[in-house]
Design an enzyme around this catalytic site. Structure first.
Site, short mmCIF file in Angstrom:
data_model
loop_
_atom_site.label_atom_id
_atom_site.label_comp_id
_atom_site.label_asym_id
_atom_site.label_seq_id
_atom_site.Cartn_x
_atom_site.Cartn_y
_atom_site.Cartn_z
CG LEU A 63 39.69 38.01 41.13
CD1 LEU A 63 38.54 37.31 40.44
CD2 LEU A 63 40.09 37.28 42.41
CE1 TYR A 94 49.18 34.38 46.14
CE2 TYR A 94 48.35 32.12 46.06
CZ TYR A 94 48.16 33.48 45.88
OH TYR A 94 46.94 33.94 45.45
CE LYS A 102 46.65 35.30 48.44
NZ LYS A 102 45.95 36.58 48.32
CB SER A 138 42.05 28.75 45.62
OG SER A 138 43.12 28.55 44.84
CG ASP A 185 53.07 49.83 45.87
OD1 ASP A 185 52.78 48.72 46.39
OD2 ASP A 185 54.20 50.09 45.40
CG ASN A 203 42.06 41.58 43.40
OD1 ASN A 203 41.80 40.40 43.26
ND2 ASN A 203 42.74 42.26 42.48
CB THR A 258 44.79 35.81 36.99
OG1 THR A 258 45.54 35.21 38.07
CG2 THR A 258 43.30 35.60 37.24
#
Length: 257
Positions: A16, A173, A177, A147, A67, A94, A208
């Site tokens: 992305l 994950y 988020k 999403s 990083d 991102n 991705t």
């Protein structure tokens, strides 16, 4: 120092992030686009790729090693942007990662995997923002972006334990988020009177390399072209979603919980 808006995209060398770079580079407006990459060679390669694809682009591309798990690396990127451009107009956090496959496969313990997910997706974005705030406040129009998944991913497994391994595990994950969304709300509150626009941008389910499944597998699951997400983030940068400032947004509107 250049008068053009300066935009930094962490994790901008692939997925992305690279699509955001590509979308912005197609605009008639001139930007200073900085591709943030953990590996500087990969960042340089991404710059070359976009320059070859879009030789008529009005924007200037560069890369910086960053990083988000390394404070020294983040500070080094700040020094680069400060000395080269003197300000930062847009920070796009991102960079992120999904470690649930490694947890599911036994490569990481539950604790190590969850800690790594939060350290990368939440703490990394937060520290990056903290370090870049002084440069964002040098901008005339600062912006900061941090999403719908299908039924098979959201379906509850059959009763019993242990649960079967799934194709796309997302427990740590998604949890990270959710933390990132609250972090965004806090930055919106903290920077509101400074004129810094803050968003959490959900680009959608894209093909991705994030989940480690490969683009083809993700496309079969219904994932869309990453360029769609890149163009959406570009629209946020161009001010087309300013009415939704301080919210978690996606293409159709406000992201439902």
């Amino acid at each position: 120092m250049s008068s053009a808006n300066t935009i930094l995209i962490t994790g901008g060398n692939t997925g992305l992030g690279l699509e955001i770079v590509r979308a912005l580079s197609k605009e008639a407006v001139s930007y200073n686009i900085i591709i943030g990459s953990r590996n500087l060679e990969k960042g340089i390669k991404a710059v070359t790729q976009i320059q070859e694809e879009l030789p008529q682009s009005q924007s200037k591309l560069s890369t910086v090693q960053i990083d988000v798990l390394s404070d020294d690396s983040i500070r080094g990127a700040v020094e680069y942007v400060a000395s080269t451009f003197g300000k930062l107009d847009v920070l796009i956090n991102n960079a992120g990662a999904n470690f649930d496959h490694d947890i599911q496969g036994g490569k990481l313990s539950q604790r190590d995997g969850w800690n790594l997910a939060w350290n990368t997706n939440v703490t990394g974005a937060h520290v990056t923002t903290v370090e870049f705030v002084p440069l964002l406040l040098q901008s005339a129009s600062p912006d900061y972006s941090s999403s719908q998944v299908f039924a098979v991913i959201n379906a509850s497994p059959e009763a019993g334990w242990p649960k079967p391994q799934t194709l796309n595990p997302t427990e740590s994950y998604r949890s990270s988020k959710a933390g990132l969304n609250m972090m965004m709300r806090q930055w919106y509150r903290i920077l509101k009177n400074d004129g810094v626009k803050v968003f959490a941008v959900s680009p959608g389910f894209l093909a991705t390399g994030l989940a480690g499944l490969g683009e083809e597998t993700l496309r079969k699951m219904g994932a869309r072209d990453p360029a769609i997400g890149g163009n959406f983030v570009k629209d946020v940068v161009l001010g087309k979603r300013d009415a939704d400032e301080g919210k978690a947004i996606y293409i159709q509107g406000i992201q439902p919980w």
